[in-house]
Design a protein around this motif. Sequence first.
Motif, PDB file in Angstrom:
ATOM      1  N   UNK A  51     -30.921 -39.709  57.453  1.00 48.80           N
ATOM      2  CA  UNK A  51     -31.228 -39.014  58.857  1.00 48.80           C
ATOM      3  C   UNK A  51     -29.553 -38.546  59.091  1.00 48.80           C
ATOM      4  N   UNK A  52     -28.545 -39.894  58.550  1.00 47.89           N
ATOM      5  CA  UNK A  52     -27.081 -39.850  59.168  1.00 47.89           C
ATOM      6  C   UNK A  52     -26.495 -38.540  58.427  1.00 47.89           C
ATOM      7  N   UNK A  53     -26.659 -38.074  56.964  1.00 47.11           N
ATOM      8  CA  UNK A  53     -26.390 -37.536  55.925  1.00 47.11           C
ATOM      9  C   UNK A  53     -26.637 -35.829  57.485  1.00 47.11           C
ATOM     10  N   UNK A  54     -27.905 -35.862  57.504  1.00 47.40           N
ATOM     11  CA  UNK A  54     -27.808 -34.290  58.181  1.00 47.40           C
ATOM     12  C   UNK A  54     -27.835 -34.408  59.408  1.00 47.40           C
ATOM     13  N   UNK A  55     -27.379 -35.208  60.116  1.00 54.73           N
ATOM     14  CA  UNK A  55     -26.636 -35.191  61.435  1.00 54.73           C
ATOM     15  C   UNK A  55     -24.966 -34.972  61.284  1.00 54.73           C
ATOM     16  N   UNK A  56     -24.610 -35.588  59.554  1.00 56.32           N
ATOM     17  CA  UNK A  56     -23.520 -34.567  59.745  1.00 56.32           C
ATOM     18  C   UNK A  56     -22.407 -32.951  59.088  1.00 56.32           C
ATOM     19  N   UNK A  57     -24.110 -32.665  58.961  1.00 53.07           N
ATOM     20  CA  UNK A  57     -23.748 -31.490  58.319  1.00 53.07           C
ATOM     21  C   UNK A  57     -23.248 -30.305  60.030  1.00 53.07           C
ATOM     22  N   UNK A  58     -22.171 -29.792  59.229  1.00 51.73           N
ATOM     23  CA  UNK A  58     -21.481 -28.988  60.003  1.00 51.73           C
ATOM     24  C   UNK A  58     -20.669 -29.627  61.323  1.00 51.73           C
ATOM     25  N   UNK A  59     -20.037 -30.658  60.764  1.00 53.78           N
ATOM     26  CA  UNK A  59     -19.401 -31.852  61.288  1.00 53.78           C
ATOM     27  C   UNK A  59     -18.166 -32.545  60.795  1.00 53.78           C
ATOM     28  N   UNK A  60     -18.754 -32.611  60.127  1.00 55.11           N
ATOM     29  CA  UNK A  60     -17.523 -32.968  58.965  1.00 55.11           C
ATOM     30  C   UNK A  60     -16.648 -31.898  58.840  1.00 55.11           C
TER      31      UNK A  60
END
Length: 60
Positions: A51-60
Amino acid sequence: MAMNKNTVLAWATWIMIIEGLILIALGAFRYDEVAGWGFASVGIGFFAIAWVFNALKGRV
């Protein structure tokens, strides 16, 4: 095939979801003792990290 940050995070998310499902299935169907609870809780932890990896998409 060029893999950027978002593609790597997407692959990592899917791999962790599959691994989490495998661990939960091991805990539910293979081990009837206390070890089954451990496998299932680690599988839920894999879901949380995915879930954290999915939330990081586009932000890193």
